[in-house]
Motif scaffolding. Structure first.
Motif, PDB file in Angstrom:
ATOM      1  N   LEU A 300       0.848  -1.372   0.094  1.00 11.33           N
ATOM      2  CA  LEU A 300       0.120  -0.016   0.007  1.00 11.33           C
ATOM      3  C   LEU A 300       0.878   1.296  -0.192  1.00 11.33           C
ATOM      4  N   VAL A 301       1.982   1.280   0.778  1.00 15.27           N
ATOM      5  CA  VAL A 301       2.638   2.450   0.605  1.00 15.27           C
ATOM      6  C   VAL A 301       3.387   2.508  -0.298  1.00 15.27           C
ATOM      7  N   GLN A 302       4.151   1.401  -0.735  1.00 13.34           N
ATOM      8  CA  GLN A 302       4.848   1.454  -2.318  1.00 13.34           C
ATOM      9  C   GLN A 302       3.910   2.020  -3.198  1.00 13.34           C
ATOM     10  N   GLY A 303       2.676   1.647  -3.416  1.00 15.98           N
ATOM     11  CA  GLY A 303       1.925   1.911  -4.628  1.00 15.98           C
ATOM     12  C   GLY A 303       1.607   3.469  -4.500  1.00 15.98           C
ATOM     13  N   SER A 304       1.455   4.089  -3.104  1.00 17.64           N
ATOM     14  CA  SER A 304       1.141   5.438  -3.006  1.00 17.64           C
ATOM     15  C   SER A 304       2.075   6.489  -3.404  1.00 17.64           C
ATOM     16  N   LEU A 305       3.445   5.698  -3.576  1.00 20.11           N
ATOM     17  CA  LEU A 305       4.818   6.614  -3.964  1.00 20.11           C
ATOM     18  C   LEU A 305       5.051   6.244  -5.316  1.00 20.11           C
ATOM     19  N   ARG A 306       4.122   5.527  -6.214  1.00 21.82           N
ATOM     20  CA  ARG A 306       4.357   5.192  -7.681  1.00 21.82           C
ATOM     21  C   ARG A 306       3.537   6.359  -8.399  1.00 21.82           C
ATOM     22  N   VAL A 307       4.052   6.961  -9.306  1.00 25.85           N
ATOM     23  CA  VAL A 307       3.298   7.404 -10.425  1.00 25.85           C
ATOM     24  C   VAL A 307       3.800   7.293 -11.642  1.00 25.85           C
ATOM     25  N   ASP A 308       2.924   6.755 -12.619  1.00 22.01           N
ATOM     26  CA  ASP A 308       3.539   6.452 -14.088  1.00 22.01           C
ATOM     27  C   ASP A 308       4.910   5.609 -13.889  1.00 22.01           C
ATOM     28  N   GLY A 309       4.887   4.764 -13.071  1.00 18.79           N
ATOM     29  CA  GLY A 309       6.089   3.888 -12.839  1.00 18.79           C
ATOM     30  C   GLY A 309       7.238   4.361 -12.131  1.00 18.79           C
ATOM     31  N   ALA A 310       7.193   5.517 -11.670  1.00 17.40           N
ATOM     32  CA  ALA A 310       8.404   6.301 -11.127  1.00 17.40           C
ATOM     33  C   ALA A 310       8.043   6.752  -9.877  1.00 17.40           C
ATOM     34  N   TRP A 311       8.894   6.924  -8.978  1.00 22.17           N
ATOM     35  CA  TRP A 311       8.845   7.490  -7.606  1.00 22.17           C
ATOM     36  C   TRP A 311       8.318   8.827  -7.447  1.00 22.17           C
ATOM     37  N   SER A 312       7.198   9.033  -6.503  1.00 23.26           N
ATOM     38  CA  SER A 312       6.794  10.430  -6.680  1.00 23.26           C
ATOM     39  C   SER A 312       5.827  10.493  -5.446  1.00 23.26           C
ATOM     40  N   LEU A 313       5.796  11.978  -5.113  1.00 23.93           N
ATOM     41  CA  LEU A 313       4.868  12.221  -3.967  1.00 23.93           C
ATOM     42  C   LEU A 313       3.742  12.924  -4.539  1.00 23.93           C
ATOM     43  N   ASP A 314       3.428  12.869  -5.742  1.00 25.30           N
ATOM     44  CA  ASP A 314       2.261  13.653  -6.383  1.00 25.30           C
ATOM     45  C   ASP A 314       0.994  13.201  -5.912  1.00 25.30           C
ATOM     46  N   ASN A 315       0.768  11.681  -5.473  1.00 15.79           N
ATOM     47  CA  ASN A 315      -0.461  11.242  -4.909  1.00 15.79           C
ATOM     48  C   ASN A 315      -0.908  12.113  -3.738  1.00 15.79           C
ATOM     49  N   TYR A 316       0.385  12.215  -2.821  1.00 12.47           N
ATOM     50  CA  TYR A 316       0.145  12.823  -1.602  1.00 12.47           C
ATOM     51  C   TYR A 316      -0.153  14.689  -1.772  1.00 12.47           C
ATOM     52  N   ARG A 317       0.361  14.847  -2.889  1.00  6.94           N
ATOM     53  CA  ARG A 317       0.438  16.390  -3.196  1.00  6.94           C
ATOM     54  C   ARG A 317      -1.181  16.793  -3.551  1.00  6.94           C
ATOM     55  N   ALA A 318      -1.308  15.712  -4.267  1.00  4.20           N
ATOM     56  CA  ALA A 318      -2.897  15.744  -4.890  1.00  4.20           C
ATOM     57  C   ALA A 318      -3.996  15.825  -3.847  1.00  4.20           C
ATOM     58  N   LEU A 319      -3.631  15.289  -2.680  1.00  6.02           N
ATOM     59  CA  LEU A 319      -4.659  15.260  -1.535  1.00  6.02           C
ATOM     60  C   LEU A 319      -4.955  16.569  -0.918  1.00  6.02           C
ATOM     61  N   THR A 320      -4.147  17.468  -1.265  1.00  4.83           N
ATOM     62  CA  THR A 320      -4.479  18.867  -0.455  1.00  4.83           C
ATOM     63  C   THR A 320      -5.438  19.789  -1.554  1.00  4.83           C
ATOM     64  N   GLY A 321      -5.644  19.493  -2.485  1.00  3.17           N
ATOM     65  CA  GLY A 321      -6.523  20.395  -3.458  1.00  3.17           C
ATOM     66  C   GLY A 321      -7.699  19.455  -4.313  1.00  3.17           C
ATOM     67  N   ARG A 322      -8.150  20.262  -4.777  1.00  5.98           N
ATOM     68  CA  ARG A 322      -9.440  19.993  -5.736  1.00  5.98           C
ATOM     69  C   ARG A 322      -9.108  19.841  -7.237  1.00  5.98           C
ATOM     70  N   GLY A 323      -9.723  19.287  -8.057  1.00  3.43           N
ATOM     71  CA  GLY A 323      -9.684  19.180  -9.477  1.00  3.43           C
ATOM     72  C   GLY A 323     -10.742  18.914 -10.158  1.00  3.43           C
ATOM     73  N   SER A 324     -10.798  19.181 -11.366  1.00  2.00           N
ATOM     74  CA  SER A 324     -12.056  18.455 -12.211  1.00  2.00           C
ATOM     75  C   SER A 324     -11.803  17.159 -12.647  1.00  2.00           C
ATOM     76  N   ASP A 325     -10.702  16.617 -12.574  1.00  4.20           N
ATOM     77  CA  ASP A 325     -10.586  15.444 -12.902  1.00  4.20           C
ATOM     78  C   ASP A 325     -10.384  14.307 -11.481  1.00  4.20           C
ATOM     79  N   ARG A 326     -10.908  14.927 -10.644  1.00  6.05           N
ATOM     80  CA  ARG A 326     -10.719  14.200  -9.554  1.00  6.05           C
ATOM     81  C   ARG A 326     -11.945  14.047  -8.862  1.00  6.05           C
TER      82      ARG A 326
END
Length: 545
Positions: A300-326
């Protein structure tokens, strides 16, 4: 004298009884009544027709089968682990125990998400094709409930007097004979109690089954939810609620005779011994259980840190805002704050009711009538444990909608529902401890001139304060992860974190799924910290229902 004591007992229990009547019995009765009463008249024929449907038979069969399989697997993993952690001197034993106990307080929706990530495409066990289905459900249930076996049986095993076993061994009994003739009879009550609790939790699990079973592999609990929210078939939902309640009551009655008696507060315990070669099988199962618990969490932790096959914190950054595609209606930070506020309110409510009830049911009874009243009160306040949280949530929604009890828009409605769900955990943490206090200590304090409050402060508070803190932790963690009742009652502008996770899972898109994983990690970390703090208190809980 007897009548006066009964009146005093009733007066002391009046407050909790009023709360239970208004916020549990009345809503559940209102929900069930919508299925049995048609156009103002009692009509049970329709309910009988519902129970005769082929799908209902399949749902009930899968509920019993999955609960049985989940209970058996929980026992197979939990009993050897309980033995190792309670009887053997191992390095980092407390750390291992804490890790194995964390899953119990993980929100069910988080457990479902974790196993979907493990068993899904690209997961470490994705090649098995078990992403959704009965195997995934049973694994999720065992992951969630093995901790109950470890905690309940481990506490009993740790408190066993070693001298009878040592005497049997000195007389020539083999380790297997000692286990079957000395240890098992002493542990049987705890094992049966743990098994009954696990079966109950498996049969009424909501988030795990909804996430891993879907519509096809539904249990009674998730079927009630689907009938209520998707098909609006209240009669069928009411019929299943009654069926579930009957099955739970039958289980409680069946296991009551095997219930382990309340342990005294002070008991002789044996020091952990060194590991022997004969302990290898139990150690192997414990290692397997540790891997079984760690794999979903790590994935679960590993999956949360993977975006497009690369390590990233984007999933966590996205939790702080809204978006039309979310799918986020509010930032996860706001949802977490809402969950924490709600859990604090639910905790003090559950503690207030649970402590008062525990005091009432553990006082010495001076007559058969008083004993029956106390036993009846204890049974009545265990009802929330056996009633669908979905039934409770929808019942609160449709019942408290008029007059002075119109609470549909009140911020207290969700904490009230969560407090009722957590109440049995609080009661079952406090009752064994208060019941284990020798009544002669209270009598001695009273004979020395201490009043009721002075006696409470000097005799019971020193014993109960740690269990009270533990009960607070259990109630807080249970409230943080509660999903069944909250799914009906949470307002769109103030959703709890489990609601946000479920909405993210229900919307397509890689970003939404990654955000669901990240939000699950945040919720799991929060509840794990609470559980680790509770574990430091080393207070046994959930030993009986």
């Amino acid at each position: 004298m007897v009548l006066r004591r009964l009146v005093g007992l009733t007066a002391l229990a009046a407050g909790p009884l009023v709360v239970l009547t208004l916020f549990f019995l009345l809503p559940v009765a209102g929900m069930v009544g919508r299925g049995f009463v048609v156009d103002g008249s009692f009509d049970p024929v329709g309910v009988l027709e519902v129970l005769g449907r082929p799908r209902v038979a399949r749902v009930l069969g899968f509920t019993l089968a999955s609960a049985t399989a989940g209970t058996v697997l929980s026992l197979l993993l939990g009993l050897p682990s309980a033995y190792v952690l309670s009887r053997l001197d191992l390095p980092a034993r407390r750390v291992v125990r804490a890790v194995l106990l964390v899953p119990f307080v993980l929100p069910t929706i988080v457990v479902g998400v974790a196993f979907r990530d493990v068993l899904g495409e690209g997961g470490p066990l994705g090649f098995l094709g078990w992403e959704q289905g009965p195997v995934a459900v049973v694994l999720g249930l065992a992951f969630f409930n093995a901790a109950v076996v470890i905690r309940t049986v481990g506490a009993a095993w740790e408190s066993l007097d070693p001298r009878p076993g040592e005497a049997a061994a000195a007389l020539g009994a083999s380790p297997f004979q000692v286990l079957t003739t000395v240890t098992w009879p002493a542990l049987r009550g705890s094992v049966v109690s743990a098994a009954s609790v696990v079966f109950l939790f498996c049969a009424t699990s909501f988030g795990v089954v909804l996430t891993l079973g879907g519509v096809r592999w539904a249990t009674v609990e998730t079927e009630i939810y689907l009938l209520t929210t998707s098909l609006f078939d209240l009669r069928a939902a009411a019929a299943l609620s009654v069926l579930q309640l009957v099955v739970v009551i039958a289980l409680l009655v069946l296991t009551a005779r095997f219930r382990a008696p309340a342990a005294p507060v002070a008991r002789r315990t044996s020091a952990p011994r060194r590991v022997r070669l004969t302990d290898a099988p139990a150690l192997a199962v414990t290692a397997l259980t540790l891997a079984f618990v760690a794999l979903p969490i790590v994935t679960l932790v590993q999956g949360s840190l993977r975006v497009d096959g690369a390590w990233s914190l984007d999933n966590y950054r996205a939790l702080t805002g809204r978006g039309s595609d979310r799918a986020l209606l509010v930032p996860v930070t706001e949802a977490l704050a809402s969950s924490l506020r709600t859990a604090v309110d639910a905790t003090w409510m559950a503690l207030s009711l649970g402590l008062l009830l525990a005091v009432v049911v553990t006082r010495r009874s001076h007559s058969a009538a008083e004993r029956r009243v106390r036993s009846g009160l204890d049974a009545v306040f265990m009802l929330p444990l056996g009633v669908s949280a979905v039934t409770l949530g929808f019942g609160l929604l449709v019942t408290l909608d008029s007059g002075p009890l119109d609470l549909r828009d009140s911020p207290l409605l969700v904490p009230i529902a969560q407090a009722l769900v957590a109440l049995p955990l609080v009661v079952r943490t406090l009752v064994p401890v208060l019941g284990g206090i020798d009544d002669r200590q209270r009598q001695a304090a009273a004979s020395l001139g201490a009043g009721a409050w002075r006696t409470w402060l000097t005799v019971e508070v020193p014993v109960v304060w740690k269990p009270l803190l533990a009960a607070s932790g259990f109630a807080f963690a249970a409230s943080l992860g509660e999903f069944g009742a909250t799914s009906f009652l949470a307002r769109d502008e103030a959703p709890t974190l489990p609601i946000v996770i479920f909405r993210l899972l229900g919307h397509p898109g890689e970003m939404n799924y990654g955000m669901a994983l990240a939000a699950s990690v945040v919720l799991a970390a929060t509840t794990s910290l609470v559980m680790l703090a509770v574990e430091q208190l080393r207070v046994p809980s959930l030993g009986s229902v």
